[in-house]
Design a protein around this motif. Structure first.
Motif: not given
Length: 553
Positions: A90-91, A94, A160, A224-225, A228-229, A234, A237
């Motif tokens: 995800i991170y 992105v 997280c 998903i990322g 959510a962003t 940010w 996420t």
């Protein structure tokens, strides 16, 4: 911990007492008064290695559990592995789409971060997630699998949550490291857990199922990322991952530990060393008072030593540490075997490729003529993820079939027979990479890319799932350490691939880059075939060497 599952020193002491009369006639005259006390002790505490430590008797044998209990165990560790892979993808992905999303610009502005600091937060998490399993493997050999799951997933939840509220880049990077520290345990101990509860002829199928879930991480990450962003920021996420991990942590409360110390070479070695060292210490004190006494007087002294030994705390009451397990020695033992080294290098190269292709696909699709956003990139990468899932599920079953086929034909099987299942995909993998690379280079319709990505994922994980099951099968009593070694080399390969993917793509283009990867996959195939044909000889020679070393010790 279940005390009835532990071999205690009181058992060893009882054995010492029972066998004392038989020791004095082993190679020594009964009237020989020069018998060294250390020799007597080494004979007494010596324990014979069971022919197959994986099948020694244990209370509440995990391999005898109901199908429902086993399936529940498989589901919760597979779900935890998926969350761990999402944390990376995800991170990271992105970040690679920063020309499409404003997430990285927000991080720079809010945390006063540079591009170099953000890049470091990406790479260091991959490296930590690959190296930390060596530590978790050793801890699981002392405290069991459940302890590791609860602690590591707790780290993940905390990381997280704190990362989502980070006010500086240093805090965010530190939490990424803690997140990787927690996530790395699940990906390693999970395979060892399956080895605890399933017989070798079942492992291909269950390993395939286990890895099918996390293999969706690279595909679901951008979806998903990105969502959510765009909906939150940010930070959303990390909060989303925190919720997922919290649910996973709760499920592990109901997890029943699969680890049995009697079936661990590392733990049994620690028990034997502790028993022997304690006995030798007591006997050394007694020997100081033994000058030139008669043999009978020596035996009287020995009889006085044994009650003192019995009065010592039993081993399961002693606090064994990482030092007692000596994690470096099992690691060296695994890597010294030529069959392990060959298959682990092949496995790490496969993992490095999967990191590289998910990174470069994002960059390829983010620019003209495609100019895809994160959601569209995720849909394209789903073809790779679905291919990986199919290769894991079908390839795992096929490896079990191959093992059963050779057992039926030869009356017995070697661990290496499982690698026969990799042959059907050895030609498909390099060809699919060449096809993808040159279609991406020529900017063809995205449908062609999806087809090539599907077959690249399918064939690579087909081979990978068999190599992983082989690593577990070929290291009886050391499956946790062997999988940790696999994770170590895999993490290093992923780190290198993440660092060189962009420069190589810029320098060689997609066509040149994936032609290079096709050549590397040919080498991978050669290593697998070499292990298939020579691995049995190498493994048996290593086992004989290790047996001789134990006897000398």
């Amino acid at each position: 911990m279940q005390d009835n599952n532990i071999l205690t020193s009181s058992t060893a002491v009882s054995t010492i007492h029972d066998r004392a009369d038989s020791v004095d006639v082993r190679g020594h005259d009964k009237h020989d008064t020069s018998v060294p006390m250390a020799h007597v002790v080494s004979k007494i505490v010596e324990e014979e290695q069971p022919p197959d430590i994986e099948h020694v008797y244990v209370q509440d044998d995990p391999r005898q559990w109901s199908k429902r209990r086993k399936t529940f165990t498989l589901v919760i560790i597979a779900a935890a592995a998926l969350i761990s892979m999402l944390g990376i993808n995800i991170y990271n992905q992105v970040y690679l789409l920063d020309d499409v999303l404003a997430a990285i610009d927000d991080i720079k502005a809010e945390l006063h971060a540079s591009d170099q600091q953000i890049s470091l937060s990406l790479s260091v998490s991959i490296l930590v997630q690959g190296t930390i399993p060596l530590f978790w493997s050793a801890v699981s050999e002392i405290h069991g699998r459940k302890f590791v799951y609860l602690i590591s997933v707790s780290f993940y939840v905390i990381a997280c949550g704190v990362a989502g509220s980070a006010s500086t880049m240093a805090v965010l990077t530190g939490m990424r490291v803690l997140q990787a520290l927690g996530g790395g345990a699940v990906l390693t101990i999970g395979a060892s857990t399956l080895a605890d509860i399933y017989e070798p002829h079942e492992r291909g199928r269950v390993v395939g199922i286990y890895y099918a879930a996390p293999l969706l991480g690279p595909s679901l990450g951008p979806l998903i990322g990105g969502a959510a962003t765009q909906l939150f920021s940010w930070r959303g996420t990390f909060y989303l991952l925190c919720i997922f991990a919290g649910v996973s942590l709760f499920s592990f409360v109901f997890f029943k530990d699969t680890f049995r110390r009697e079936r661990s070479l590392s733990y049994q070695g620690a028990l034997q060393r502790a028993t022997k060292e304690r006995a030798e210490k007591l006997c050394a004190e007694a020997e100081k008072s033994l000058k030139r006494e008669s043999y009978e007087e020596k035996r009287d002294t020995m009889d006085s030593v044994i009650p003192n030994l019995e009065a010592q705390p039993v081993l399961d009451e002693m606090k064994l540490s990482i030092k007692d397990i000596r994690p470096i020695q099992p690691l060296i033992a695994v890597l010294r075997r030529k069959n392990n080294l060959a298959i682990l290098l092949a496995s790490s190269a496969l993992f490095g490729f999967s990191f590289c292709i998910t990174y470069t696909v994002v960059r390829t699709l983010a620019v003209q003529p495609y100019h895809y956003d994160s959601f569209q990139v995720g849909l394209v990468l789903l073809s790779f993820g679905v291919g990986c899932m199919g290769g894991s599920l079908i390839g795992g079953r096929w490896s079990d079939y191959s093992l059963a086929k050779y057992r039926l034909a030869n009356g017995r099987t070697n661990s290496e027979d499982r690698l026969q299942s990799t042959k059907p995909m050895m030609l498909v993998l390099p060809l699919s990479l060449i096809a993808y690379g040159w279609m991406a280079e020529k900017k063809v319709n995205v449908g062609g890319l999806c087809v090539a990505l599907f077959f690249a994922g399918f064939s690579s994980i087909w081979i990978y799932s068999s190599t992983l099951a082989y690593v577990v099968d070929a290291n009886v009593g050391r499956s946790s350490t062997a999988v940790a070694c696999n994770a170590l080399l895999r993490g290093v390969a992923g780190f290198i691939a993440a660092e060189i993917a962009v420069p190589l793509q810029d320098g060689l283009g997609d066509g040149g880059l994936y032609t290079l990867w096709a050549g590397i996959m040919v080498v991978v195939n050669a290593l697998v075939l070499l292990t298939l044909h020579k691995g049995g000889v190498w493994r048996e020679a290593a086992e004989e060497r290790e047996k001789n070393q134990r006897e000398k010790t």
